[in-house]
Every structure is written in C-alpha cells, then in structure tokens.
Motif scaffolding. Structure first.
Motif, PDB file in Angstrom:
ATOM      1  N   CYS A   1       8.427  -6.938 -15.938  1.00  0.00           N
ATOM      2  CA  CYS A   1       9.577  -7.812 -15.662  1.00  0.00           C
ATOM      3  C   CYS A   1       9.694  -8.959 -16.653  1.00  0.00           C
ATOM      4  N   LEU A   2       8.640  -9.247 -17.361  1.00  0.00           N
ATOM      5  CA  LEU A   2       8.679 -10.317 -18.361  1.00  0.00           C
ATOM      6  C   LEU A   2       9.260  -9.854 -19.691  1.00  0.00           C
TER       7      LEU A   2
ATOM      8  N   PHE B   1      15.181  -8.928 -21.930  1.00  0.00           N
ATOM      9  CA  PHE B   1      15.523  -9.571 -20.661  1.00  0.00           C
ATOM     10  C   PHE B   1      14.275  -9.872 -19.826  1.00  0.00           C
ATOM     11  N   ARG B   2      14.505 -10.671 -18.776  1.00  0.00           N
ATOM     12  CA  ARG B   2      13.465 -10.984 -17.807  1.00  0.00           C
ATOM     13  C   ARG B   2      14.060 -10.914 -16.407  1.00  0.00           C
ATOM     14  N   CYS B   3      13.201 -10.693 -15.416  1.00  0.00           N
ATOM     15  CA  CYS B   3      13.636 -10.794 -14.029  1.00  0.00           C
ATOM     16  C   CYS B   3      12.421 -11.068 -13.160  1.00  0.00           C
ATOM     17  N   ILE B   4      12.633 -11.261 -11.870  1.00  0.00           N
ATOM     18  CA  ILE B   4      11.525 -11.509 -10.959  1.00  0.00           C
ATOM     19  C   ILE B   4      11.075 -10.194 -10.323  1.00  0.00           C
ATOM     20  N   CYS B   5       9.840 -10.183  -9.847  1.00  0.00           N
ATOM     21  CA  CYS B   5       9.349  -9.056  -9.065  1.00  0.00           C
ATOM     22  C   CYS B   5       8.899  -9.569  -7.699  1.00  0.00           C
ATOM     23  N   LEU B   6       9.078  -8.733  -6.689  1.00  0.00           N
ATOM     24  CA  LEU B   6       8.708  -9.071  -5.319  1.00  0.00           C
ATOM     25  C   LEU B   6       7.462  -8.297  -4.939  1.00  0.00           C
ATOM     26  N   THR B   7       6.425  -9.008  -4.534  1.00  0.00           N
ATOM     27  CA  THR B   7       5.150  -8.370  -4.216  1.00  0.00           C
ATOM     28  C   THR B   7       4.651  -8.838  -2.856  1.00  0.00           C
ATOM     29  N   ASP B   8       3.877  -7.986  -2.210  1.00  0.00           N
ATOM     30  CA  ASP B   8       3.329  -8.287  -0.891  1.00  0.00           C
ATOM     31  C   ASP B   8       1.814  -8.437  -0.956  1.00  0.00           C
ATOM     32  N   ILE B   9       1.292  -9.260  -0.085  1.00  0.00           N
ATOM     33  CA  ILE B   9      -0.144  -9.335   0.129  1.00  0.00           C
ATOM     34  C   ILE B   9      -0.510  -8.310   1.194  1.00  0.00           C
ATOM     35  N   ASP B  10      -1.588  -7.594   0.982  1.00  0.00           N
ATOM     36  CA  ASP B  10      -1.992  -6.506   1.861  1.00  0.00           C
ATOM     37  C   ASP B  10      -2.400  -7.043   3.233  1.00  0.00           C
ATOM     38  N   THR B  11      -1.596  -6.770   4.254  1.00  0.00           N
ATOM     39  CA  THR B  11      -1.898  -7.285   5.595  1.00  0.00           C
ATOM     40  C   THR B  11      -2.979  -6.480   6.293  1.00  0.00           C
ATOM     41  N   ALA B  12      -3.389  -5.354   5.715  1.00  0.00           N
ATOM     42  CA  ALA B  12      -4.548  -4.644   6.262  1.00  0.00           C
ATOM     43  C   ALA B  12      -5.837  -5.377   5.889  1.00  0.00           C
ATOM     44  N   GLN B  13      -5.830  -6.035   4.733  1.00  0.00           N
ATOM     45  CA  GLN B  13      -6.994  -6.800   4.293  1.00  0.00           C
ATOM     46  C   GLN B  13      -6.916  -8.263   4.719  1.00  0.00           C
ATOM     47  N   VAL B  14      -5.718  -8.814   4.729  1.00  0.00           N
ATOM     48  CA  VAL B  14      -5.536 -10.232   5.052  1.00  0.00           C
ATOM     49  C   VAL B  14      -4.811 -10.323   6.389  1.00  0.00           C
ATOM     50  N   THR B  15      -5.565 -10.618   7.437  1.00  0.00           N
ATOM     51  CA  THR B  15      -4.995 -10.643   8.786  1.00  0.00           C
ATOM     52  C   THR B  15      -4.778 -12.054   9.304  1.00  0.00           C
ATOM     53  N   LYS B  16      -5.259 -13.071   8.566  1.00  0.00           N
ATOM     54  CA  LYS B  16      -5.118 -14.459   8.990  1.00  0.00           C
ATOM     55  C   LYS B  16      -4.496 -15.283   7.866  1.00  0.00           C
ATOM     56  N   TYR B  17      -3.636 -16.214   8.225  1.00  0.00           N
ATOM     57  CA  TYR B  17      -2.960 -17.016   7.205  1.00  0.00           C
ATOM     58  C   TYR B  17      -3.945 -17.808   6.364  1.00  0.00           C
TER      59      TYR B  17
END
Length: 483
Positions: free
Chosen positions: A237-238, A244-260
């Motif tokens: 994306c960079l 050109f450039r743009c943003i990417c949307l990524t998630d944190i793995d909620t199977a590994q991270v269960t608490k804020y």
C-alpha cells in the motif's frame, strides 16, 4: 508557411487544467470466495472483479454464509447489505483447480422425490454419476439427471423419469470438491510466476490499469490478523504502481488476544505499527453474525466519504457502527468502558464503543501512534487526505508529462493546482493551501534533465477528539439581586 489572404483563428491549450475525479476510498479486498457456486468457477481466480451491487458480486463470486472458509463473503455482506457502499473490488485467491479434494465412489440413496442433496462444495464440471459401482458408463447430464445448487449452496441431483437412472434407488458419485482449508497465507500474499502472471496482493499494481481507479483501501478480513500478510499489505500500500499510496485495514487476532490489556503488546510484537495501517480489535457482532472489525471500518469509511463528496477529510471515528455488540471471533462477548476504549485509542488501535447514540467506531489514530506523532502519519483522516492528494495530483497532471518545460507549463500546473486546493479550502475540506515553484527545490542540474518540483502546502483538519468546557462560578451575578 504558404501564402494566406484573409482572416483565420488558432488556439492554445487551456491555462487551467480540470482536476481528475478519483474514488478516495475504493476498497480492494483479498480472500476466498465460493466460486464453485458460479457458472464459471475459473473466471475470477486471481483476477480482480469490480462489483456495484450484491447481485453482481454473487453472480461473479458466489455467496456462502460460511465466512470462515469464504472470507470475501463477509466483506460482500457488510458492504452491500449493512453499509450500502459501492463499488468494491474483490480478489479471490481460491483456485478450484488446485485447492480441491477428491471423492470417489460415494453411494447415495435417492429420496422419495428421486433427488440427492450434497452438502459439500462440489465442482460441477468434475461430477460423474453412475447407476452403481459396477456400471461401466457414466450417466448423462440433462438426459439421465440434473445437478444444480439451490439458494442455500446445496447441490441437488435429480434423477430424470425418462433417463437410465429412473429405476434406481441409489446412485454412485465421483467428484472433486473445493477445499478452502488448503488456501494458505502464501496464496493471499501471492507473487509473480515465470510468465509474469501476478497473484494475491501482487495484483494491487494492476488495479489502476484494469479499472482506471486507484485503490483507496486494501483489506483482507480473515487473513490480515496474520502478521506476515499484514506486513505485505502494509508494504504494497505504500508503493502502488510506484506512484500511489493508500491505507490498509488489519485486525488483531482475537483468538490470541482475548483481553484489551493484552492488545498493545501483541500489536507491537507483531509490528502492526504502519503509518498507513489501521489496526482493529476486537470483532463486531450483528445479531448472530460475527464480523472482523476491519470489515466495518471499511464500510464506515465508504459511508463517511460519500457524505463528503468523496473527499476523505473526516475521521471514521464516532460514526455509526452497524452492530449489536463487540465480541471475540468465537462469539465471546467483549464489554469496553470509555476509559478502556480510550486506552486502546492511545495505543493506535481502533475499537467500538456504545456510549452515546448507540454503537460507534472509536479511534482516530493509525497503527504508527504513539511512536510516531507527525500529524500526517498519526491521524487516519490526515493520512488519507495526503494519499488522496498523491493520486489526484498525479492523475491530473500526467497529461503534461513530456510537454516542453517552459514558464507557461510551470504556471499552468501551479495555477491549476492552487485553484483546485482553494476550492477545497472554501468548502472546509482544508484549513489552508498554497502551491509554489521554488528555485531552491529546482536546481539547474535537475532542470537540465527535465525534472521540476512543485511544492504544495496543505492543512487538512485534524479530528476534534477532546472538547473541554471550563466552568467557573461567577459571583458578579449576585448584582442581579439588587436590580
């Protein structure tokens, strides 16, 4: 010049250039689709397809409620059903010719209505039907039987009354079925083969040449929680088409991270810290459906941009989230208080909050925050405005490449760009803007090589994320008692 006697006219190029219109938040989503449900399963394998409607997307890629195996369907449902955003470009990396498993000699009993229902993702072109395992010849499609998928994605095989199978109580099937579990992160990352054919994320560079549109958002829900996939998304994306450039949307793995409280450590340990990267946690619930947070961020950005004439100056934060709650991927409920949500924001993480006016997206910062505080790299909306300026400037003045380098050319570019930016200022999309051609940035050595540089100063507004009211007891108003 030949002899001329009379009056004539000529013309010169217009000194002001009209800007090129771009789709600021055009989403490009990578993942897997149930293409076995379509008329031509091979049509959109590692081939981007642009869709403007639900029907168009289903016809091209198929649809299944099994979002774990067919990840593009999650984005398809969210974009078209929940947020009514269009268009969207899908890239399916599931290849039925490779990601498949064989089933041989499966005997199936016929129901009373002479049908057999198969709940597996059968590749229709491979289906062979026999009267028995000992039969030497295959039954003939549309003569002895029909085979078609119903609306629930189940294959219905119907024995025809005038065919060779009419007296059977069972039939024997051999077929290949799609195996979406065979798709790996490497398929999403992709590459370029010896023939120059690109796959996976490498196809980002081809989006503009195929559709005359520049990617504004790159997403891969269901895959972006893989650190390797996220790292490639960030890098691609960079530098799209080296322009050109743009943003990417990524998630944190909620199977590994269960608490804020564990989110920040995972984010930093896995390098989810890009200036062009939005980092999301946890998942979003809508009734019984569970979505990745990034899918909803994509939808909200589309709705917000559309409300602002496709100018990406407004943050998606505090915009309505089509949700009934937050949860982990396994459905475990997540409840966040305002201080907890703000802690995640301070760590460069986007989340959701049900505080005032229903569920809202919550968070203004890119993943680079707090280690990078440069306003153009830390605020999502400012970063997107800079990316948008990249593509708009490049596409508008591409027509002037290789024109004679004269004062008129320079003045045309500077004046045209200043007029365009002034329009954005007058509409409140920019706080101010100035375009200059500076001698110190254009040395003679560069001018000799046909290189010129225009310096644009732009000030997109930042989000007002803290509003304070200072209260003071005013004793002077006791005077009203004596009036």
């Amino acid at each position: 010049m030949g002899f001329f006697h009379g009056v004539k006219a000529s013309e010169v190029p217009t000194s002001i250039i009209a800007p090129v219109q771009t789709t600021a938040g055009l989403p490009v989503v990578f993942g897997t689709a149930p293409v076995h449900l379509t008329d031509n399963p091979a049509a959109y394998v590692n081939k981007p397809v642009i869709c403007y409607s639900w029907a168009e997307a289903v016809a091209a890629l198929g649809y299944s409620a099994d979002w774990d195996n067919y990840t593009l369907c999650e984005a398809m449902y969210s974009e078209f059903k929940l947020y009514a955003v269009k268009p969207i470009i899908f890239v399916n990396v599931l290849n039925p010719a490779i990601h498949k498993a064989g089933v041989s000699g499966a005997e199936k009993d016929l129901a009373a209505d002479k049908t057999v229902t198969i709940n597996e993702p059968v590749i229709l072109s491979t289906l062979k039907v026999k009267a028995s395992s000992e039969a030497s010849a295959d039954a003939v499609l549309n003569t002895d039987y029909t085979a078609a998928y119903d609306d629930d994605g189940k294959l219905i095989i119907t024995v025809l009354p005038d065919g060779a199978l009419a007296e059977n109580t069972s039939i024997v099937l051999t077929y290949d079925k799609v195996d979406p579990t065979a798709v790996t992160a490497n398929n999403v990352i992709g590459g370029v083969d010896s023939s120059g054919n690109a796959t996976g994320l490498e196809l980002i560079d081809q989006i503009y040449t195929m559709f005359s549109m520049v990617p504004g958002i790159v997403a891969a829900p269901g895959w972006s929680e893989n650190p390797t996939v996220a790292a490639v998304m960030k890098a691609k994306c960079l530098n799209i088409s080296e322009l050109f450039r743009c943003i990417c949307l990524t998630d944190i793995d909620t199977a590994q991270v269960t608490k804020y409280a564990d989110v920040n450590a995972w984010k930093n340990n896995n390098n989810y810290t890009g200036t062009n990267q939005c980092v999301c946690w946890p998942c979003v619930r809508m009734g019984d459906m569970v979505f990745h947070m990034s899918t909803h961020v994509m939808g909200i950005i589309g709705v917000t941009d559309a409300a602002n004439d496709d100018v990406p100056y407004q943050s998606p934060s505090n915009q309505s989230l089509q949700a009934t709650g937050l949860c982990l991927k396994d459905g475990t409920e997540v409840n966040l208080s305002l201080p907890q949500a703000n802690l995640l924001n301070s760590q460069g993480v986007i989340t959701g909050l049900n505080f005032s006016g229903g569920w809202k997206l919550w968070g203004n910062y890119t993943g680079a925050y707090p280690s990078i505080t440069d306003v153009k790299d830390s605020f999502i909306c400012v970063r997107r405005m800079f990316d948008w300026q990249y593509q708009t400037f490049i596409l508008t003045y591409w027509q002037k490449v290789d024109q004679p380098l004269t004062p008129r050319l320079v003045k045309t570019i500077v004046d045209s760009e200043q007029i365009r930016l002034n329009g954005l200022v007058s509409r409140g999309f920019l706080l101010g803007a100035d375009v200059k051609f500076l001698e110190e940035e254009n040395p003679t050595t560069d001018l000799l090589n046909g290189i010129i540089r225009v310096h644009s100063y732009i000030t997109p507004p930042v989000p007002a994320q803290e509003i304070d009211d200072i209260l003071e007891y005013d004793v002077n108003n006791f005077q009203t008692l004596f009036s």
